[in-house]
Design a protein around this motif. Structure first.
Motif, PDB file in Angstrom:
ATOM      1  N   LEU A   1      72.848  -5.768   5.415  1.00 14.37           N
ATOM      2  CA  LEU A   1      73.150  -4.826   4.842  1.00 14.37           C
ATOM      3  C   LEU A   1      73.863  -4.906   3.629  1.00 14.37           C
ATOM      4  CD1 LEU A   1      73.774  -2.618   7.837  1.00 14.37           C
ATOM      5  CD2 LEU A   1      71.759  -2.743   6.752  1.00 14.37           C
ATOM      6  N   ASP A   2      73.656  -4.047   2.358  1.00 12.65           N
ATOM      7  CA  ASP A   2      74.388  -4.348   1.218  1.00 12.65           C
ATOM      8  C   ASP A   2      75.370  -3.049   1.402  1.00 12.65           C
ATOM      9  OD1 ASP A   2      75.424  -3.819  -1.263  1.00 12.65           O
ATOM     10  OD2 ASP A   2      73.309  -3.730  -2.135  1.00 12.65           O
ATOM     11  N   PRO A   3      76.671  -3.242   1.322  1.00 14.44           N
ATOM     12  CA  PRO A   3      77.550  -2.146   1.316  1.00 14.44           C
ATOM     13  C   PRO A   3      77.491  -1.407   0.294  1.00 14.44           C
ATOM     14  CG  PRO A   3      78.676  -4.323   1.231  1.00 14.44           C
ATOM     15  CD  PRO A   3      77.366  -4.616   1.403  1.00 14.44           C
ATOM     16  N   GLN A   4      76.720  -1.865  -0.897  1.00 15.08           N
ATOM     17  CA  GLN A   4      76.625  -1.079  -2.061  1.00 15.08           C
ATOM     18  C   GLN A   4      75.762  -0.226  -2.073  1.00 15.08           C
ATOM     19  OE1 GLN A   4      79.283  -0.649  -4.009  1.00 15.08           O
ATOM     20  NE2 GLN A   4      80.596  -2.299  -2.764  1.00 15.08           N
ATOM     21  N   ALA A   5      74.575  -0.417  -1.319  1.00 15.41           N
ATOM     22  CA  ALA A   5      73.398   0.351  -1.258  1.00 15.41           C
ATOM     23  C   ALA A   5      73.832   1.608  -1.171  1.00 15.41           C
ATOM     24  CB  ALA A   5      72.739  -0.170  -0.311  1.00 15.41           C
ATOM     25  N   ALA A   6      72.630   2.447  -2.147  1.00 15.10           N
ATOM     26  CA  ALA A   6      72.674   4.054  -1.994  1.00 15.10           C
ATOM     27  C   ALA A   6      72.665   4.622  -0.764  1.00 15.10           C
ATOM     28  CB  ALA A   6      71.490   4.483  -3.118  1.00 15.10           C
ATOM     29  N   TYR A   7      71.544   3.838  -0.047  1.00 11.19           N
ATOM     30  CA  TYR A   7      71.340   4.607   1.312  1.00 11.19           C
ATOM     31  C   TYR A   7      70.542   3.245   2.282  1.00 11.19           C
ATOM     32  CZ  TYR A   7      66.592   5.348  -0.801  1.00 11.19           C
ATOM     33  OH  TYR A   7      65.647   5.339  -1.531  1.00 11.19           O
ATOM     34  N   LEU A   8      70.577   3.362   3.418  1.00 12.56           N
ATOM     35  CA  LEU A   8      69.748   2.775   4.216  1.00 12.56           C
ATOM     36  C   LEU A   8      68.620   3.359   4.754  1.00 12.56           C
ATOM     37  CD1 LEU A   8      68.885   0.139   6.038  1.00 12.56           C
ATOM     38  CD2 LEU A   8      70.789   0.898   7.681  1.00 12.56           C
ATOM     39  N   HIS A   9      67.544   2.937   4.751  1.00 13.66           N
ATOM     40  CA  HIS A   9      66.372   3.643   5.073  1.00 13.66           C
ATOM     41  C   HIS A   9      65.407   3.083   6.420  1.00 13.66           C
ATOM     42  CE1 HIS A   9      62.063   4.955   5.322  1.00 13.66           C
ATOM     43  NE2 HIS A   9      62.199   5.942   4.682  1.00 13.66           N
ATOM     44  N   PHE A  10      65.333   3.528   7.389  1.00  8.40           N
ATOM     45  CA  PHE A  10      64.525   3.236   8.657  1.00  8.40           C
ATOM     46  C   PHE A  10      63.368   4.064   8.998  1.00  8.40           C
ATOM     47  CE2 PHE A  10      66.174   4.810  12.947  1.00  8.40           C
ATOM     48  CZ  PHE A  10      67.268   5.404  12.353  1.00  8.40           C
ATOM     49  N   THR A  11      62.560   3.777   9.804  1.00  9.68           N
ATOM     50  CA  THR A  11      61.452   4.551  10.462  1.00  9.68           C
ATOM     51  C   THR A  11      61.780   4.262  11.879  1.00  9.68           C
ATOM     52  OG1 THR A  11      59.912   3.565   8.722  1.00  9.68           O
ATOM     53  CG2 THR A  11      59.107   4.930  10.605  1.00  9.68           C
ATOM     54  N   SER A  12      62.355   5.648  12.577  1.00  9.58           N
ATOM     55  CA  SER A  12      62.895   5.465  14.010  1.00  9.58           C
ATOM     56  C   SER A  12      61.657   5.251  15.045  1.00  9.58           C
ATOM     57  CB  SER A  12      63.664   6.721  14.193  1.00  9.58           C
ATOM     58  OG  SER A  12      62.642   7.776  13.960  1.00  9.58           O
ATOM     59  N   ASN A  13      60.569   5.469  14.682  1.00  8.90           N
ATOM     60  CA  ASN A  13      59.409   5.275  15.624  1.00  8.90           C
ATOM     61  C   ASN A  13      58.145   4.835  14.698  1.00  8.90           C
ATOM     62  OD1 ASN A  13      57.962   5.623  18.388  1.00  8.90           O
ATOM     63  ND2 ASN A  13      56.623   6.684  17.048  1.00  8.90           N
ATOM     64  N   ASN A  14      57.656   3.724  14.844  1.00  6.33           N
ATOM     65  CA  ASN A  14      56.519   3.043  14.230  1.00  6.33           C
ATOM     66  C   ASN A  14      54.986   3.532  14.955  1.00  6.33           C
ATOM     67  OD1 ASN A  14      58.357   1.410  11.966  1.00  6.33           O
ATOM     68  ND2 ASN A  14      59.254   1.040  13.929  1.00  6.33           N
ATOM     69  N   THR A  15      54.730   4.500  14.352  1.00  6.65           N
ATOM     70  CA  THR A  15      53.529   5.231  14.919  1.00  6.65           C
ATOM     71  C   THR A  15      52.178   4.135  15.125  1.00  6.65           C
ATOM     72  OG1 THR A  15      54.066   6.747  13.373  1.00  6.65           O
ATOM     73  CG2 THR A  15      52.163   7.461  14.708  1.00  6.65           C
ATOM     74  N   ILE A  16      52.082   3.336  14.192  1.00  2.00           N
ATOM     75  CA  ILE A  16      50.923   2.588  14.138  1.00  2.00           C
ATOM     76  C   ILE A  16      51.040   1.328  15.023  1.00  2.00           C
ATOM     77  CG2 ILE A  16      49.585   0.947  12.790  1.00  2.00           C
ATOM     78  CD1 ILE A  16      49.649   3.142  10.456  1.00  2.00           C
ATOM     79  N   PHE A  17      52.366   0.834  15.088  1.00  2.00           N
ATOM     80  CA  PHE A  17      52.514  -0.539  15.910  1.00  2.00           C
ATOM     81  C   PHE A  17      53.393  -0.197  17.188  1.00  2.00           C
ATOM     82  CE2 PHE A  17      51.991  -2.084  11.493  1.00  2.00           C
ATOM     83  CZ  PHE A  17      51.289  -3.030  11.801  1.00  2.00           C
ATOM     84  N   GLY A  18      53.616   1.135  17.575  1.00  2.00           N
ATOM     85  CA  GLY A  18      53.983   1.203  18.969  1.00  2.00           C
ATOM     86  C   GLY A  18      55.465   0.713  19.203  1.00  2.00           C
TER      87      GLY A  18
END
Ligand SMILES: *Cc1c(COP(=O)(O)O)cnc(C)c1O
Length: 360
Positions: free
Chosen positions: A138-155
């Motif tokens: 992680l970059d502590p200077q990043a504007a935000y951290l984006h993640f996909t909580s559930n990956n619909t396609i890969f399960g």
């Protein structure tokens, strides 16, 4: 009339009781003499629907007062642009976790506005798992951290909440929102298209901490700025009125069932039943790692891919539909969102056992 068990990844099954209420209220919503579709979004009747829908969502997720709830359009895909346009402010970098097709699309869109640091991911193992907290860079200077909580396609699904310190956490929760309780105060922004776990396609829900909005990149279209939507209670322009109404009925139902802890228990039970069947039967295989398995989307393959067509055909004849896997994974995928009844799981497991005994 015969209803099937619909395992579609989205748009997906809705609770039958909700559909029945929609039918009953279709021509005359509570004495108004018209359908919700025909109402002014500024009239008393619809405003009451919108207020109740927001209040019920706030209760379900225990959303703190310093968070805005927005009912928007454009799908989760529009959020791929709105998030950087609204959250970058004077920063030029954002962290993204890459756990599959939707993450990739979010990253591609963000790259139009900033430098993206892929802080972790699972492209090297065809997205069969999600990274652990220790693996994130992680970059502590990043504007935000984006993640996909559930990956619909890969399960796959995050069963922990990424820890990002003071960097706001942004979550695409399109396919597992309302499947379990979450601590909204740990997030900066949560977004979800409605058509998987909430209601009809056309509504996008955004839950955002109010101090994060109000400054957008130059040139941002007004419709892509969260602030006017927040200032006007999601009625800056015409909101997706009918979808909001149906989502509201779904929220009511979840509350009447005891709230998200009850819903989570059912989702755990249903998904465990299905994974146990797959793991315990040599004819089937699940491509995802145990610790990352989704409770919402369960991919599986047959021992012989030449039988895929027959499996789908026989399942369809048994009233079990939309089980074909996504083209990037192959095989099958059973999407078992909140609206899937226990009977649907029982019918699928029993069909799978029967099919394997005849063809295994
Ligand atoms: C379905 C889905 C999307 C895309 O949603 P749209 O509403 O079609 O834009 C994005 N992210 C995730 C995780 C999804 O499941």
């Amino acid at each position: 009339m015969s209803r099937v068990f619909n395992f579609s990844a989205g748009p997906a099954a809705l609770p039958q009781s909700v559909l029945e209420q929609v039918r009953d209220e279709m021509l005359d919503w509570q004495g108004e003499g018209m359908s919700v579709m025909e109402m002014s979004h500024r009239g008393k009747a619809f405003v009451s629907i919108l207020e109740q829908t927001e209040a019920d969502l706030r209760e379900l997720l225990a959303i703190p007062n310093n968070y805005k709830v927005l009912f928007l359009q454009g799908g989760a895909s529009a959020q791929f642009s709105m998030v950087p346009m609204n959250l970058l402010k004077d920063k030029t970098n954002a962290d993204y976790i890459n756990t599959g097709s939707w993450s990739k699309k979010a990253i591609a869109e963000a790259k139009k506005y900033c430098e993206v640091n892929v802080a972790g991911g699972s492209a090297d193992v065809n997205f069969s798992r999600v990274p652990t907290q220790q693996e994130l860079q992680l970059d502590p200077q990043a504007a935000y951290l984006h993640f996909t909580s559930n990956n619909t396609i890969f399960g796959t699904e995050f069963h922990y909440l990424p820890e990002s310190g003071d960097v706001p956490l942004v979550c695409d929760a399109s396919s597992n929102i309302l499947s379990k309780p979450i601590d909204v105060s740990k997030y900066g922004l949560i977004y979800a298209g409605a058509q998987k776990n909430i209601g009809p396609a056309g509504v996008t829900i955004v839950i955002v901490r109010d101090d994060l909005i109000g400054t957008v990149l130059p040139g941002t279209p007004t419709m892509f700025d969260y602030q006017p939507h927040a200032d006007n209670d999601s009625c800056y322009n015409t909101p997706p009125t009918f979808g909001v109404y149906v989502a509201g009925l779904v929220f009511r139902k979840l509350l009447s069932e005891g709230g998200l802890a009850q819903i989570e228990a059912r989702n755990v039970r249903q998904s465990e039943t299905l994974y146990k069947m797959i793991d315990g039967n040599g004819f089937y295989d699940c491509p995802t790692e145990q610790a990352s398995r989704s409770r919402m989307n369960v991919p599986f393959t047959l021992a012989n891919a030449e039988l895929d067509g027959l499996f789908l055909q026989e399942a369809g004849a048994a009233g079990l539909v939309t089980l074909k896997g996504h083209r990037s994974v192959g095989g099958m995928r059973a999407s078992i969102y909140n609206a899937m009844p226990d009977e649907g799981i029982a019918a699928l497991v029993s069909f799978m056992a029967d099919f394997s005994s005849r063809h295994g």
